[in-house]
Structure formats: structure tokens, C-alpha cells
Design an enzyme around this catalytic site. Structure first.
Site, PDB file in Angstrom:
ATOM      1  N   HIS A  99       8.309  34.404 -17.062  1.00  0.00           N
ATOM      2  CA  HIS A  99       6.903  34.807 -17.063  1.00  0.00           C
ATOM      3  C   HIS A  99       6.765  36.316 -16.890  1.00  0.00           C
ATOM      4  CE1 HIS A  99       5.382  30.646 -16.755  1.00  0.00           C
ATOM      5  NE2 HIS A  99       6.472  30.442 -16.063  1.00  0.00           N
ATOM      6  N   SER A 122       5.911   7.137 -21.241  1.00  0.00           N
ATOM      7  CA  SER A 122       7.045   6.212 -21.276  1.00  0.00           C
ATOM      8  C   SER A 122       6.642   4.798 -20.877  1.00  0.00           C
ATOM      9  CB  SER A 122       8.160   6.696 -20.349  1.00  0.00           C
ATOM     10  OG  SER A 122       8.515   8.014 -20.662  1.00  0.00           O
ATOM     11  N   TYR A 182       5.807  22.007 -14.291  1.00  0.00           N
ATOM     12  CA  TYR A 182       6.475  20.708 -14.441  1.00  0.00           C
ATOM     13  C   TYR A 182       5.824  19.654 -13.564  1.00  0.00           C
ATOM     14  CZ  TYR A 182       9.590  23.005 -17.503  1.00  0.00           C
ATOM     15  OH  TYR A 182      10.054  23.693 -18.576  1.00  0.00           O
ATOM     16  N   SER A 241      -3.022  19.588   1.087  1.00  0.00           N
ATOM     17  CA  SER A 241      -3.308  18.262   0.538  1.00  0.00           C
ATOM     18  C   SER A 241      -2.175  17.800  -0.378  1.00  0.00           C
ATOM     19  CB  SER A 241      -4.632  18.324  -0.228  1.00  0.00           C
ATOM     20  OG  SER A 241      -4.691  17.324  -1.199  1.00  0.00           O
ATOM     21  N   HIS A 285       6.427  28.191 -11.799  1.00  0.00           N
ATOM     22  CA  HIS A 285       7.120  27.464 -12.853  1.00  0.00           C
ATOM     23  C   HIS A 285       7.348  25.999 -12.506  1.00  0.00           C
ATOM     24  CE1 HIS A 285       8.264  27.242 -16.857  1.00  0.00           C
ATOM     25  NE2 HIS A 285       9.205  26.412 -16.479  1.00  0.00           N
ATOM     26  N   ASP A 313       0.867  -1.181   0.000  1.00  0.00           N
ATOM     27  CA  ASP A 313       0.000   0.000   0.000  1.00  0.00           C
ATOM     28  C   ASP A 313       0.900   1.226   0.000  1.00  0.00           C
ATOM     29  OD1 ASP A 313      -2.125   1.975   0.737  1.00  0.00           O
ATOM     30  OD2 ASP A 313      -3.297   0.166   1.040  1.00  0.00           O
TER      31      ASP A 313
END
Lengths: 555, 290
Positions: A317, A282, A271, A183, A267, A119
Site C-alpha cells: 500500500h 463455498s 482479508y 466490539s 491489510h 448457542d
């Protein structure tokens, strides 16, 4: 205090009464409360995925409002203020409510199965990570019904729009973000502890499937980035209510500082939303190319490189805030550097397919679409990363097109691919392949009709977050809206295909839905059992199930 | 290798859902109370109560499970990783505020005063403004509390530094005692640590009182007051949590809960306490001293 002690007593009796070993061979508890109390990674994964799906539909409905308003120039359907609330909440719901929880749900289902663990490492905390989300989502959505309306300052909530000029409901938004962050951090801690501590004893780090690797690195990004976001919204809260002046120049602060702190989080966040997608693709491509993944170790190092670079490029940005020229140059070069490890990945996927025995079942269709369309999003990202060019593109629909290519045809497509790939293992039933292929082509055509014209709109100068526009943008906006409605409808079909699979799907025979699928998750028998891997898999099984080493000559 | 099957997977629990409802009530209530809602204030209090009850109940259950031998070495390692990464997330939270201090002091305040190529920024916005740190004269003082002075490093803060550093040492002394089965030294070490922690908090309250009443240094004293109170305030909040955790550990030690091989609860709190200590050193240097 008397209730306190009795409740506590009850809890303790419950533990005493249940030996952990007895629990193992039980199936799930009966009744709905099972979902509230559960500590089972598969239950929690399912909860995450359904929550993410419902948020996707809500965020999608907001997008429909946006596209309907933009169908024609002029103000047609909604007030500008409401339009801004829609763009803001569409972004927030999709990022924090749909994409991130969907990936955490996939992590919950897949990571223990893929590393041969019983688990997740901290099962009760795992439950808490999930159950905070519906409450945070409710708090976020409730702002729409408050006096003064919901947040209308864009998902990036720049100060002073989000401080001085924001509605009262912004404080609820701030605490919703705190809860979402809480969370995410707990979820990420759980993922790291699970991967590092719960792996089958004979599985080395470099034996791990790539989905596990990308999630390990993503979890690190989450733990490093989410607290910074919590700091940013805390500063907003005190600026709004307690007289601080972090983002107020008259007190010596700086609104631009908000952007620095936000994008230091923001930023890595992008990702966070794409690295697990790399992992999924993949896993899928080797299965349907019937070849081991090309360049496994370079994939691992490329993922780590992208993650590290993601912390030092946030300024791209903000090329237009008036940063020193040296800062612009640094952020430009660092940003463009990221295309190297990302390019490594794209080439590895293509090379995995090269001379493979390809077949195009639905998960593979989505994975190939991911590779092509994500690359388009990556290339427009390169254009945006070039500081002098960004002066033209900044805050136009070109940016909107760019990040929807990486987040919709990138992150979301990988999630859909993962669901089609693993659903037969999760529920032991096969979806309707014919319908799923029709759905794929419907979605892939409509999504390109939706987002591709937005590149042209942006290059022609149409600003983002605007409910009205000049006439020269009318045609492309109408095309984009038509694509948007068609793409929106495709999710009704997706819902039908998934529910139909769960209810009426044909049982998967032999437990392996895809003939050349490899991975410990496929060793479960007809379908995933409620508890898996009471005995950890052996070294031989781990190697035989590896999707990245060659099996030629075996079997 | 065969120890894995013993990994303890707890059965279903109501603590997490209670924590979620509590968080929702507490934070939603707080947001409501900021806008004068009585219901909000009630929600805040109820939610806070639920959270406190949940924390003690949940940890109580973990302690119970631990004392009854449900946990093996792997579970212990999961707890270690959990605590370590949690502390790392706390470091990143503080980093946001340290970053804000750095940015304001080194970049945005000088720019506001016209440094570099920002001549017209200063000239057009607030031509009188000069960049002097600590910033007691804000660019536009009308809405802010102007401090008459600031808290010097070599007054209360220096004593506080000494207190916290000593408390780190006494805690390690208690840890040694635990390893050497010296029960009296363990309990004495923990008690001294707790007393030092509480004294630190007392002096911190004294310092805040001084700042607010005689110096007019407030949360609303521009960017200096903002960074000063938010950094030291969050630190003080963490010290408070640390003291509560130490008290719990002390009670567990008195009940004889730990032994040489199995005392991660103790170590987790010690890690947390040292983390709070290191943050203070950073604060002392960049907030009070430099």
C-alpha cells in the site's frame, strides 16, 4: 452504594429464579427489551444484520453525494471539505459499520447452527459485542455535526492529516474506532471459543462447513489486527493532545510510521472482509451445482495460507512513500504470492460447478456473480501489486475500481447471496423469486456501469478523493454516476423484497428451502427454532449433512 | 459427549447495555473534555463509574453462577479460551508500541540523520541533527522538553524487574498451595504477590516523578519520551489492573471459593499476571537496557 447492592441483588435473584433448563423451551421474551437483554445467538445475529443494513444505507447515501458531485466536472453541489468528509465517512461506515457487522451477524446466526451447538460460547459477551456498535456508530456519525466538520482525511486517516491538520472532531472519531475495535475483538474471541469448544462432539475440524472454517481463520485475523489499529489511533490521540511525537519528524518520529502501523492492521483487515465471503460462496455453489464442494481440504489450507500471508504484505500500500528498493521487491513478490491460494479457491468453485446439475436461483446468481467479479477485482489487485506499475496507478481511480470490485461485488455480494440463501431458513418463509431475479440483474448491470469505467479513469490518471476533475474525464464520470444512482436505487428494491418475505412470504415446506442444500442448519424443521440442538447431532447426521463429501449411492 | 446439553446459557442481562452506555459516556466525555467541555468531563466521570459498576456487577454475577454450580467443564473451557485470546489481543496491542520503538530507533531516526540514501533528507531538513539513541536532542527541539538524562536500567528498573519476577514466583507458590489444599500458604502467597505488585507500582511512580521533576524527561520529549512513557505507562496500567484482580482473587480465596478442580478465576488472573511480567521483561531489555 445502596443502589449498587440492590441492583446486584436483583440480578442474582433473577439467576436463582431461573433454572437454565427451564429457559430452554421458552420462546423469546415478549417486548422490546428482549432485544436489549438478549443472549440468544439468533437474536443477536438479527440485530447485527439489521444494524449493518442501516449503516449500508447511510454509507450508500454518502456515496450518492460523492457520485452526484462527480456527475459533471466543476464544483456543483458540495464544498470540497464536505466532499472529503463524505469520502472518509463513506469508507469508514462501509468497512466498520456495514461489511464487518454483517459478517459477524451471519456468523452469529450460522455458526452455532452449522456446528450443532446450542448457542455461542459466551452469550452475554456476545450481546455486548453487538450493543457497543450502535453507540460507536453514533459517535462516528456525530462528528459530521461538530464544529470544524467531521474527519476529512480519508478512511486510512494518514498522519499528519489526521493529527496536526485535523478538526477537533477527530478525537471522537478516535474513540469510535476504539469502541469498534473492542466490539470486533470480543466478537472474534466468541467465534473462536464457539467453534473450538461448542462443536457437536462428533464433528471433527475437517468435518466443519467451509463458512465455519473461514470464520475461524477470520477471527484469528481480527484478534491479531484490531489491537494494532487501537495502538495506531492511541498514538494519534497522544500526538494530538499530549505532546508525543510518534508521527512528527521534528521530534524524531515519522509520519510514514503511521502508514506502516495502519497497514499492518489494514491489510489483514481486507482479508477479514473477504474470507467469510469465500466461506459463503463455498456453501452456496455446491447446493445449486448439486455436487459436493471440490477440493475441500485445499480450500481450508488456502484460507489459512491467505491469512498468514496477509500479515507480511502491508508494504504494497506504500510503494510510493520512498521505501528501500529491497522492501519494494519483497512486498511485491509476497503480494503476488497471495494469488496462488486465491487462485486455488477460484478454480475449486469453477470445478464444483463443472458438470454439475446447475440451477440459478437467486443465491446462486449472486454467488456466480461473486466468482466472476471478485476475480476481476483480484486481477486488478495483481496489477496494483506490481511495484513499478503501481507508480502509475497509485491513488488513482484504478485503485477505487479495484477495491470496489473486491468489496462491493465481492464482500457485499456474498452477504446478499447469504441473506437470500438462508433467509428462508431464518424466518421459515420464501422470498419472491421473480422480483429477486429482477433485482439481481438490475444490481449486476448497474454496479458494472458504476465501477468498470473507473478503471479507465484511473489508467488515464484521474486521482481519487478529488471533488473536481479535468474535462477529459467527464464522460466516464457521468456514466459511472448514472450506474451509481441506479445501483443505489436497487437497494430500495432489496429492502422491499426482504420485508415482503418476512411479512408475506410463502411458508417453506419441509424446512429445506433448496432441494439439495446440505448442512446441519437445514435440519431444524419448518424454520429455525429459538433454541437449537439441545441434543447434539449424531455422527451419521453430520456426515449425511456434509456439503463437501460425496453422497452418491445414498438416499 | 452427553455433557453438552448442560452448557449454561445465561438468560437476558442488562450488564452489556450498561457497559455500552458507560463506554460511550466515558470515551465521548473524554474526547469532549480534551476540548474544554465541562459536560464532557461529567460524562467521563459518570461513564467511568458505570464501567466500574458494570465490571464488578457482571463478574460478581459470574462468580455467583460459578459458586452455585451452573458451569460445567465446557463452560470452563470457553472461559479459558476467552481469557487466552484476550491476552493475545493485549500482546498485539503492546506489539504496536514495541514496533513503533523499533521503527523509530532502527529506521526513521537514522534516516532523519541522513543514513543510507537519505543524505538529502538530513541535509535539507535538519543538517545539525545526529542519530544518537537515547534520542535526547530532537531534530527540531523548539516544541519539546529536552531531557537532562534518562532512567538507567540498573537503578529502579532493575529493582522493579526483581520485584515482578519474584511476584511471578510467589503467585505460582500460591497456586501450588491451592492444588495441595494448603489454605494458609495460598493466602500468604497471594498477599506477598499483591504487596510486590503494589511496591512495583510505587517505584514506577517514583521513577516517573524523578523523570518529570529532575530529568525533564516527559511525554513531550520527542520520540524517546513518547515511546518510553507510552510503553511503561500502558504496562503500569496493566499492572494496576492485575493488582486489582489479584485483590479480588484474594478475597475470594479468603471466602473459600476455589478448590483443586475448579479455580479458573485464579488461573485467569495468574495468566494475566505472567503476561504483564513478560511484557515487563521486554520493556526492561529494549526500553531501559539496550
Amino acid at each position: 452504594m445502596s443502589t449498587t447492592t440492590t441492583d446486584l441483588q436483583d440480578e442474582i435473584e433473577k439467576i436463582d429464579g431461573h433454572d437454565s433448563h427451564d429457559d430452554h423451551h421458552h420462546g423469546p421474551e415478549p417486548g422490546l427489551l428482549r432485544w436489549v437483554k438478549t443472549t440468544n445467538h439468533k437474536d443477536i445475529g438479527t440485530l447485527y444484520i439489521w444494524f449493518a443494513f442501516s449503516m449500508l444505507l447511510i454509507g450508500g447515501a454518502f456515496a450518492m453525494v460523492i457520485r452526484a458531485e462527480l456527475f459533471q466536472p466543476g464544483l456543483q453541489l458540495v464544498e470540497p471539505q464536505f466532499f472529503n468528509q463524505m469520502t472518509t465517512l463513506h469508507g469508514l461506515i462501509m468497512v466498520f459499520g456495514a461489511i464487518m457487522p454483517a459478517f459477524v451477524g451471519l456468523a452469529n446466526w450460522q455458526i452455532p447452527l452449522m456446528i450443532g451447538a446450542k448457542d455461542m460460547a459466551l452469550p452475554r459477551m456476545n450481546n455486548w459485542s453487538f450493543w457497543i456498535l450502535p453507540f460507536a456508530g453514533t459517535m462516528l456519525l456525530s462528528t459530521l455535526f461538530m464544529q470544524g466538520g467531521g474527519p476529512a482525511f480519508g478512511w486510512t486517516f494518514y498522519a499528519p492529516l489526521s493529527t496536526t491538520f485535523a478538526p477537533e472532531s477527530t478525537d471522537f472519531f478516535i474513540f469510535a474506532v476504539h469502541m469498534l475495535g473492542f466490539s470486533s475483538i470480543m466478537g472474534a474471541i466468541n467465534v473462536i471459543a464457539t467453534i473450538l469448544n461448542m462443536r457437536a462432539p462428533d464433528m471433527k475440524l475437517m468435518d466443519m462447513p467451509l463458512f465455519v472454517w473461514t470464520w475461524l481463520i477470520t477471527a484469528f485475523l481480527l484478534i491479531a489486527a484490531m489491537p494494532v489499529l487501537a495502538g495506531a489511533v492511541t498514538m494519534m490521540l497522544t500526538d494530538r493532545n499530549f505532546g508525543t511525537s510518534f508521527f512528527d519528524a521534528s521530534g524524531g518520529g515519522d509520519p510514514v510510521m503511521f502508514q506502516h502501523i495502519f497497514w499492518f492492521f489494514g491489510h489483514p483487515e481486507v482479508y477479514i472482509m473477504i474470507l467469510p465471503a469465500f466461506g459463503i460462496v463455498s456453501q452456496i455453489i455446491p447446493t445449486f451445482a448439486r455436487k459436493p464442494l471440490f477440493g475441500y481440504s485445499s480450500m481450508v489450507y488456502a484460507t489459512a495460507a491467505i491469512a498468514l500471508l496477509s500479515f507480511v504484505v502491508w508494504g504494497h500500500h506504500m510503494f510510493l512513500v520512498g521505501m528501500p528498493i529491497a522492501g519494494q521487491l519483497y512486498f511485491m513478490y509476497a503480494t503476488i504470492l497471495i494469488s496462488v491460494p486465491t487462485g486455488v479457491k477460484v478454480f475449486n468453485w469453477v470445478t464444483t460447478m463443472w458438470r454439475g446439475s446447475l440451477s440459478f436461483e437467486t443465491p446462486m446468481l449472486w454467488a456466480v456473480a461473486f466468482v466472476i467479479l471478485f476475480t476481476i477485482g483480484g486481477l486488478s489487485g495483481l496489477m496494483l501489486g506490481i511495484a513499478p506499475a503501481d507508480i502509475q496507478y497509485h491513488d488513482t481511480y484504478f485503485v477505487v475500481a479495484h477495491f470496489h470490485y473486491v468489496l462491493v461485488t465481492g464482500a457485499l455480494f456474498s452477504i446478499i447471496a447469504a441473506v437470500f440463501y438462508w433467509l428462508p431458513m431464518w424466518c421459515g418463509r420464501m422470498y419472491n423469486e421473480k422480483l429477486a431475479v429482477i433485482h439481481f440483474w438490475w444490481a449486476i448491470i448497474s454496479v458494472n456501469v458504476l465501477f468498470f469505467p473507473q478503471h479507465f479513469l484511473g489508467l488515464a490518471g484521474m486521482p481519487r478523493r478529488i471533488p473536481d476533475y479535468s474535462l477529459q474525464f467527464a464522460d466516464f464520470n457521468m456514466i459511472s454516476s448514472i450506474g451509481g444512482f441506479a445501483f443505489g436505487l436497487s437497494f430500495i428494491m432489496l429492502t422491499y423484497i426482504i420485508v415482503d418475505c418476512i411479512r408475506n412470504g410463502k411458508p417453506v415446506e419441509g424446512g429445506r428451502a433448496w432441494e439439495s442444500a446440505r448442512g446441519l442448519e437445514w435440519t431444524q424443521g419448518e424454520k429455525a427454532q429459538y433454541h437449537s440442538f439441545d441434543t447434539p447431532p449424531s455422527r451419521a447426521t453430520i456426515l449425511a449433512e456434509s456439503s463437501h463429501i460425496s453422497h452418491e449411492g445414498q438416499h | 459427549m452427553q455433557s453438552r446439553p448442560d452448557y449454561y446459557i445465561p438468560s437476558g442481562s442488562y450488564w452489556p447495555i450498561l457497559g455500552s452506555v458507560g463506554l460511550f459516556a466515558m470515551l465521548g466525555g473524554f474526547a469532549g473534555s480534551l476540548h474544554g467541555s465541562i459536560v464532557g468531563t461529567i460524562g467521563l466521570v459518570l461513564g467511568l463509574g458505570m464501567i466500574i459498576f458494570m465490571v464488578f456487577g457482571w463478574i460478581g454475577q459470574v462468580v455467583h453462577e460459578s459458586e452455585n454450580g451452573y458451569y460445567n467443564k465446557e463452560v470452563d473451557m470457553s472461559f479459558r479460551m476467552g481469557m487466552g485470546w484476550f491476552i493475545f489481543s493485549e500482546v498485539m496491542f503492546f506489539a504496536a508500541f514495541f514496533g513503533a520503538l523499533f521503527y523509530a530507533r532502527q529506521l526513521s531516526v537514522p534516516w532523519l540523520a541522513g543514513e543510507g540514501n537519505n543524505f538529502w533528507t538530513g541535509e535539507l531538513l535538519w543538517p545539525e541533527f545526529k542519530s544518537i539513541w537515547p534520542l535526547v536532542a530532537m531534530p527540531d527541539p523548539t516544541n519539546f522538553s529536552i531531557p537532562k538524562g534518562i532512567i538507567g536500567a540498573w537503578e529502579l528498573p532493575a529493582i522493579n524487574t526483581l520485584l515482578l519476577l519474584t511476584s511471578g514466583a510467589t503467585l505460582t507458590w500460591a497456586h501450588w498451595a491451592l492444588m495441595n489444599k494448603n489454605r494458609n500458604q495460598l493466602i500468604a502467597g497471594l498477599m506477598i504477590t499483591i504487596v510486590l505488585g503494589i511496591t512495583f507500582l510505587g517505584l514506577q511512580i517514583e521513577e516517573y516523578y524523578l523523570a518529570y521533576t529532575t530529568l525533564d524527561l516527559k511525554l513531550s520529549s520527542g520520540i524517546y519520551g513518547s515511546t518510553f512513557f507510552m510503553l511503561t505507562g500502558f504496562h503500569g496500567f496493566h499492572v494496576t489492573l492485575g493488582v486489582i484482580m489479584l485483590i479480588v482473587i484474594l478475597m475470594r480465596c479468603i471466602r473459600g471459593h476455589f478448590n483443586m478442580d475448579r479455580h479458573f478465576g485464579f488461573e485467569a488472573v495468574a495468566w494475566y499476571w505472567h503476561f504483564v511480567d513478560v511484557v515487563w521483561l521486554g520493556l526492561f531489555v529494549v526500553v531501559y537496557w539496550l
